[in-house]
Each structure stands twice: as structure tokens, then as C-alpha cells.
Design a protein around this motif. Structure first.
Motif, mmCIF file in Angstrom:
data_model
loop_
_atom_site.group_PDB
_atom_site.id
_atom_site.type_symbol
_atom_site.label_atom_id
_atom_site.label_comp_id
_atom_site.label_asym_id
_atom_site.label_seq_id
_atom_site.Cartn_x
_atom_site.Cartn_y
_atom_site.Cartn_z
ATOM 1 N N HIS A 15 89.238 16.971 8.314
ATOM 2 C CA HIS A 15 89.916 15.867 8.993
ATOM 3 C C HIS A 15 88.893 14.773 9.324
ATOM 4 O O HIS A 15 87.924 15.027 10.030
ATOM 5 C CB HIS A 15 90.577 16.400 10.277
ATOM 6 C CG HIS A 15 91.392 15.369 11.008
ATOM 7 N ND1 HIS A 15 92.157 15.690 12.108
ATOM 8 C CD2 HIS A 15 91.573 14.041 10.806
ATOM 9 C CE1 HIS A 15 92.765 14.588 12.556
ATOM 10 N NE2 HIS A 15 92.413 13.568 11.778
ATOM 11 N N VAL A 16 89.138 13.600 8.785
ATOM 12 C CA VAL A 16 88.275 12.442 9.068
ATOM 13 C C VAL A 16 89.109 11.399 9.803
ATOM 14 O O VAL A 16 90.239 11.099 9.401
ATOM 15 C CB VAL A 16 87.712 11.846 7.753
ATOM 16 C CG1 VAL A 16 86.917 10.574 8.034
ATOM 17 C CG2 VAL A 16 86.842 12.861 7.019
ATOM 18 N N LYS A 179 99.239 17.557 17.838
ATOM 19 C CA LYS A 179 99.378 19.024 17.954
ATOM 20 C C LYS A 179 99.368 19.763 16.614
ATOM 21 O O LYS A 179 98.954 20.918 16.552
ATOM 22 C CB LYS A 179 100.638 19.375 18.742
ATOM 23 C CG LYS A 179 101.941 18.904 18.119
ATOM 24 C CD LYS A 179 103.101 19.350 18.992
ATOM 25 C CE LYS A 179 104.440 18.801 18.662
ATOM 26 N NZ LYS A 179 104.647 18.033 17.454
ATOM 27 N N ASP A 180 99.807 19.113 15.565
ATOM 28 C CA ASP A 180 99.873 19.796 14.257
ATOM 29 C C ASP A 180 98.609 19.636 13.415
ATOM 30 O O ASP A 180 98.569 20.103 12.272
ATOM 31 C CB ASP A 180 101.064 19.268 13.441
ATOM 32 C CG ASP A 180 102.377 19.570 14.128
ATOM 33 O OD1 ASP A 180 102.472 20.627 14.780
ATOM 34 O OD2 ASP A 180 103.308 18.732 14.048
ATOM 35 N N TYR A 181 97.610 18.949 13.935
ATOM 36 C CA TYR A 181 96.410 18.689 13.135
ATOM 37 C C TYR A 181 95.180 19.346 13.768
ATOM 38 O O TYR A 181 95.073 19.414 14.987
ATOM 39 C CB TYR A 181 96.136 17.172 13.037
ATOM 40 C CG TYR A 181 97.358 16.333 12.783
ATOM 41 C CD1 TYR A 181 98.241 16.643 11.744
ATOM 42 C CD2 TYR A 181 97.641 15.214 13.575
ATOM 43 C CE1 TYR A 181 99.360 15.867 11.502
ATOM 44 C CE2 TYR A 181 98.765 14.428 13.329
ATOM 45 C CZ TYR A 181 99.620 14.756 12.303
ATOM 46 O OH TYR A 181 100.731 13.996 12.066
ATOM 47 N N PRO A 182 94.225 19.753 12.917
ATOM 48 C CA PRO A 182 92.952 20.211 13.497
ATOM 49 C C PRO A 182 92.201 18.999 14.064
ATOM 50 O O PRO A 182 92.493 17.857 13.678
ATOM 51 C CB PRO A 182 92.207 20.782 12.288
ATOM 52 C CG PRO A 182 92.793 20.104 11.096
ATOM 53 C CD PRO A 182 94.214 19.771 11.439
ATOM 54 N N ASP A 183 91.273 19.223 14.953
ATOM 55 C CA ASP A 183 90.463 18.102 15.461
ATOM 56 C C ASP A 183 89.641 17.515 14.319
ATOM 57 O O ASP A 183 89.222 18.243 13.419
ATOM 58 C CB ASP A 183 89.491 18.596 16.542
ATOM 59 C CG ASP A 183 90.188 18.898 17.849
ATOM 60 O OD1 ASP A 183 91.338 18.468 18.028
ATOM 61 O OD2 ASP A 183 89.572 19.575 18.694
ATOM 62 N N PRO A 184 89.377 16.199 14.350
ATOM 63 C CA PRO A 184 88.535 15.631 13.288
ATOM 64 C C PRO A 184 87.105 16.153 13.395
ATOM 65 O O PRO A 184 86.541 16.196 14.487
ATOM 66 C CB PRO A 184 88.571 14.124 13.544
ATOM 67 C CG PRO A 184 89.110 13.943 14.909
ATOM 68 C CD PRO A 184 89.827 15.190 15.314
ATOM 69 N N GLU A 185 86.552 16.547 12.270
ATOM 70 C CA GLU A 185 85.143 16.952 12.268
ATOM 71 C C GLU A 185 84.254 15.720 12.260
ATOM 72 O O GLU A 185 83.099 15.771 12.651
ATOM 73 C CB GLU A 185 84.804 17.773 11.018
ATOM 74 C CG GLU A 185 85.438 19.139 10.959
ATOM 75 C CD GLU A 185 86.770 19.116 10.231
ATOM 76 O OE1 GLU A 185 87.294 18.013 9.981
ATOM 77 O OE2 GLU A 185 87.280 20.201 9.923
ATOM 78 N N LEU A 186 84.809 14.610 11.768
ATOM 79 C CA LEU A 186 84.014 13.396 11.599
ATOM 80 C C LEU A 186 84.803 12.172 12.037
ATOM 81 O O LEU A 186 85.964 12.004 11.654
ATOM 82 C CB LEU A 186 83.643 13.267 10.109
ATOM 83 C CG LEU A 186 82.932 11.998 9.658
ATOM 84 C CD1 LEU A 186 81.563 11.854 10.330
ATOM 85 C CD2 LEU A 186 82.760 11.991 8.127
#
Ligand code: IPE
Ligand code: IPE
Ligand code: MG
Length: 249
Positions: A15-16, A179-186
């Protein structure tokens, strides 16, 4: 959501998130009106979406309009509200070909009817696509999102559907737009500004940050790829120690 899966990732980001900034200054640098910068910025969205899909990025969240952007001159706000419609008209067939799923976060109901219609059409049309999820943050503010979550949690506590003593980080995350997404890594911000401007305040607690001086309309696929490459070299520790140091002492 910050979890084990995120902490063990050693490959590219899932996730960006991008703060697409510098449209106005880009236009000014060419002696053009600010709206030309926004228009050109749409082309960047298009090429970065294709590039992200190629890199197997699963979620791309783009900050398109903040809750603070209403304070801009009315003519600019009204152009920005037309952009989603212009964008979808122009690029929906390509988004379909790219298998992209369009979604939004933010206070959707407060948008003008024509904006809501254009966006809803694209969301609906792309809902079964299985490639990149392209999330437009529209009328989005991080504080607004947190306050909204708190209000909804309070309601559920009053109703008795949850108990206040059971509220955890994970519970809280399920009350957010994301809520349906992972946290952004970047998280990337263009245009040489070093601030967050009320974007994804909760979700970026452990994101890697990357700032580039490039104005959003000028961000190339090459630079985007090199940003992702530089992310891959970072050492994410999440408060712990590097793997090889576990045996020390
Ligand atoms: C980002 O570009 C787009 C939006 C905020 C909608 P700006 O319009 O903020 O451009 P600058 O920062 O004035 O150059
Ligand atoms: C952040 O950019 C919002 C978006 C990119 C949509 P701004 O240009 O509005 O942020 P500030 O005013 O520089 O903090
Ligand atoms: Mg700006």
C-alpha cells in the motif's frame, strides 16, 4: 492496520499513499493558470496507476482534496470538484483494461452532486476488478476521520454493541474509512513540502516517509520506481531490533 504481516514484509510495498502536491507551482512555473497544473496532475495519476499496477502494489491512496482545501478560491474549488468527472470520462476505459478498482475515503456526502455521481459511477463500474485498488481521498481529513470514528464508537458503546473496556487499536481501525485496507507501508509527498497536511494520521504511524522536490505533474515513472526501490532498502524495525542483533548480549 499495523500487524505481523506488515512487519515481516521484505519485498515491495502493498500500500502506497501519496500527497500529490505542487500542481499550482508547476503551472506557475510555466506561466499558466493553476487549473492547468491540476489538469496535468491527472496525467500523472494515470501513469503512476499503471506503474503501481506493474510493481504489483495492491493499494494506492491518492490525496486529491482535503477538508482544508474548501478554503481556496471558489473558482479553483469548483474546478477541483469537476476533476473526478473529467478524469473518469477520460480514463475509465483504461482503468478497466488495467483491472483497477476505484474506491474513495473522506466525507463523500458533502461533495457536490455531479462529483458524487461521477465517482459513484466509476466505483460501481470497477467494483469487480481484481487488480490495484485505487483509493481517492476526497474531502478527506485525518482529524475528521478520527473524530467520526470516536463518535461512532460512542454510539456503539451506548447501544451496548461494544464494551469500552474491549476497545483496542484493531477495534479503532475498523471505525476508520480505511477499515478494509492495510496501513500504507510508504507515504510519498511531492513538491518539496515536509508536512502531512492532515492525511491518514492514524494509519501512517509506522509508514516510511519519502519527500521529493518534484512537482506532482512532473513525477515520472522512473522516479516513482526509484522511490519504491529506495523503500525496499529501508530497515523497518517497528521498535524492535534488526534480525541479526537478536543473538547479541
Ligand atoms: C495539489 O497541488 C493539489 C491539491 C491540493 C488539490 P496544489 O494545488 O496544492 O499546488 P501548490 O501546492 O499550490 O503548488
Ligand atoms: C495537501 O496539499 C492536500 C492535497 C494534496 C489534496 P495542500 O497543498 O492542500 O497542503 P498544504 O496547504 O501545503 O499543507
Ligand atoms: Mg499544495
Amino acid at each position: 492496520m499495523f500487524n505481523e504481516k506488515n512487519s515481516t514484509d521484505i519485498n515491495g510495498p502493498n500500500h502506497v499513499a501519496i500527497i500529490m502536491d505542487g500542481n499550482g507551482r508547476y503551472a506557475k512555473s510555466l506561466g499558466l493558470p493553476r487549473v492547468k497544473g491540476h489538469e496535468q496532475g491527472m496525467e500523472t495519476v494515470r501513469r503512476i496507476v499503471v506503474a503501481a499496477n506493474q510493481l504489483n502494489i495492491k493499494y494506492l491512496t491518492l490525496y486529491a482534496f482535503s477538508t482544508e482545501n474548501w478554503s481556496r478560491p471558489q473558482s479553483e474549488v469548483s474546478f477541483l470538484m469537476k476533476l473526478p468527472g473529467i478524469f473518469m470520462n477520460k480514463f475509465l476505459p483504461e482503468l478497466m483494461r488495467e483491472n483497477v478498482k476505484v474506491e474513495t475515503i473522506g466525507e463523500f456526502d458533502e461533495l457536490p452532486l455531479h462529483t458524487k455521481k461521477a465517482v459513484s459511477y466509476a466505483v460501481n463500474k470497477t467494483k469487480n476488478n481484481t487488480g490495484l485498488t485505487l483509493i481517492f481521498a476526497l474531502n478527506y481529513g485525518g482529524r475528521n476521520e478520527i473524530v467520526r470514528a470516536v463518535k461512532n464508537i460512542a454510539k456503539d458503546v451506548e447501544r451496548g454493541t461494544i464494551e469500552s473496556s474491549n476497545i483496542t487499536d484493531e477495534t479503532f481501525s475498523t471505525y476508520l474509512y480505511t477499515k478494509d485496507y492495510p496501513d500504507p507501508e510508504l507515504l510519498i509527498r511531492t513538491s518539496g513540502e515536509y508536512r502531512i497536511s492532515n492525511f491518514l494520521l492514524w494509519q501512517i504511524s509506522y509508514s516510511e516517509l519519502y519527500f521529493t522536490d518534484t512537482y506532482w505533474p512532473e513525477l515520472s515513472v522512473e522516479e516513482f520506481n526509484s522511490i519504491i526501490e529506495s523503500y525496499c532498502k529501508r530497515d523497518r524495525r517497528f521498535g524492535g531490533l534488526k534480525e541479526e542483533r537478536h543473538d547479541e548480549n
